[in-house]
Scaffold this motif. Sequence first.
Motif, PDB file in Angstrom:
ATOM      1  N   ARG A 157      -4.088   7.680  -1.698  1.00  0.00           N
ATOM      2  CA  ARG A 157      -3.786   6.319  -1.253  1.00  0.00           C
ATOM      3  C   ARG A 157      -4.088   5.318  -2.348  1.00  0.00           C
ATOM      4  O   ARG A 157      -4.947   5.541  -3.215  1.00  0.00           O
ATOM      5  CB  ARG A 157      -4.620   5.955  -0.027  1.00  0.00           C
ATOM      6  N   LYS A 158      -3.352   4.205  -2.265  1.00  0.00           N
ATOM      7  CA  LYS A 158      -3.681   3.058  -3.104  1.00  0.00           C
ATOM      8  C   LYS A 158      -3.345   1.820  -2.303  1.00  0.00           C
ATOM      9  O   LYS A 158      -2.246   1.732  -1.740  1.00  0.00           O
ATOM     10  CB  LYS A 158      -2.909   3.082  -4.427  1.00  0.00           C
TER      11      LYS A 158
ATOM     12  N   HIS B  44      -4.726  13.522   1.293  1.00  0.00           N
ATOM     13  CA  HIS B  44      -3.738  12.473   1.045  1.00  0.00           C
ATOM     14  C   HIS B  44      -4.241  11.476   0.011  1.00  0.00           C
ATOM     15  O   HIS B  44      -5.417  11.107   0.010  1.00  0.00           O
ATOM     16  CB  HIS B  44      -3.398  11.743   2.344  1.00  0.00           C
TER      17      HIS B  44
ATOM     18  N   GLU C 259       0.736   5.759   0.558  1.00  0.00           N
ATOM     19  CA  GLU C 259       0.050   7.017   0.837  1.00  0.00           C
ATOM     20  C   GLU C 259       0.989   8.151   0.466  1.00  0.00           C
ATOM     21  O   GLU C 259       2.123   8.202   0.928  1.00  0.00           O
ATOM     22  CB  GLU C 259      -0.337   7.117   2.315  1.00  0.00           C
TER      23      GLU C 259
ATOM     24  N   PRO D  37       0.835  -1.201   0.000  1.00  0.00           N
ATOM     25  CA  PRO D  37       0.000   0.000   0.000  1.00  0.00           C
ATOM     26  C   PRO D  37       0.872   1.254   0.000  1.00  0.00           C
ATOM     27  O   PRO D  37       2.023   1.218   0.408  1.00  0.00           O
ATOM     28  CB  PRO D  37      -0.771  -0.107   1.322  1.00  0.00           C
TER      29      PRO D  37
ATOM     30  N   ALA E 209      -8.558   9.374  -2.482  1.00  0.00           N
ATOM     31  CA  ALA E 209      -8.021  10.423  -1.615  1.00  0.00           C
ATOM     32  C   ALA E 209      -9.101  10.857  -0.662  1.00  0.00           C
ATOM     33  O   ALA E 209     -10.292  10.793  -0.967  1.00  0.00           O
ATOM     34  CB  ALA E 209      -7.519  11.608  -2.434  1.00  0.00           C
ATOM     35  N   GLU E 210      -8.678  11.318   0.501  1.00  0.00           N
ATOM     36  CA  GLU E 210      -9.625  11.780   1.498  1.00  0.00           C
ATOM     37  C   GLU E 210      -9.361  13.226   1.852  1.00  0.00           C
ATOM     38  O   GLU E 210      -8.231  13.599   2.211  1.00  0.00           O
ATOM     39  CB  GLU E 210      -9.545  10.922   2.757  1.00  0.00           C
TER      40      GLU E 210
ATOM     41  N   ARG F 275       1.312  12.186   0.747  1.00  0.00           N
ATOM     42  CA  ARG F 275       0.700  13.193   1.612  1.00  0.00           C
ATOM     43  C   ARG F 275       0.674  14.574   0.982  1.00  0.00           C
ATOM     44  O   ARG F 275       1.637  14.985   0.319  1.00  0.00           O
ATOM     45  CB  ARG F 275       1.438  13.238   2.946  1.00  0.00           C
TER      46      ARG F 275
END
Lengths: 114, 113
Positions: A77-78, A75, A20, A18, A65-66, A22
């Motif tokens: 993410r995958k 951020h 992230e 995973p 992303a959130e 930023r």
Amino acid sequence: AQSVTQLDSQVPVFEEAPVELRCNYSSSVSVYLFWYVQYPNQGLQLLLKYLSGSTLVKGINGFEAEFNKSQTSFHLRKPSVHISDTAEYFCAVRTYNQGGKLIFGQGTELSVKP
Amino acid sequence: DTAVSQTPKYLVTQMGNDKSIKCEQNLGHDTMYWYKQDSKKFLKIMFSYNNKELIINETVPNRFSPKSPDKAHLNLHINSLELGDSAVYFCASSQRQGAMVAFFGQGTRLTVV
């Protein structure tokens, strides 16, 4: 004025791990948020955007992303990266009334290793 | 069909020369932009045109002059090139000034020697 800070200039990860990336922003007014990807020697491609509504946005290639307003973060993410995700990733913001100009972060180089 | 196309893709030239980079979009968009990406990959807007009218002009030297003959084209002319002008220049377009999504071209890598 708005500004964008991408906290990591380089992120090396192994394939299927995973990741992230930023991004923090600063603005005195509401902003719209974007992630763009730049593959080697290519232009920028939109990954995803946050305009309003649900704070979790999904984009292409399995990225999400959130938006966190209190932390002024967005951020990326995958859950599982592929070699083909190796690229430069840019976070960007814009406001409604600045002629559409995007303000970019410094970029994060994602390097996926086998 | 390429949505936003720039020519040339690579440009190597000597200091003091004058050069142009062309950009065309076939998306029917009203707004076009020029961005500069420096050697550290930092992207910054230079200009924006909406329906052939200049709407954004960041602090760019006068040697840089954008020209929009029609809303599908936004060219960038650079006079008296300097070493510091070496960069990748990206053209972009959006449906209108307030549109949320910008589409980028492939970039023009300018090298001044």
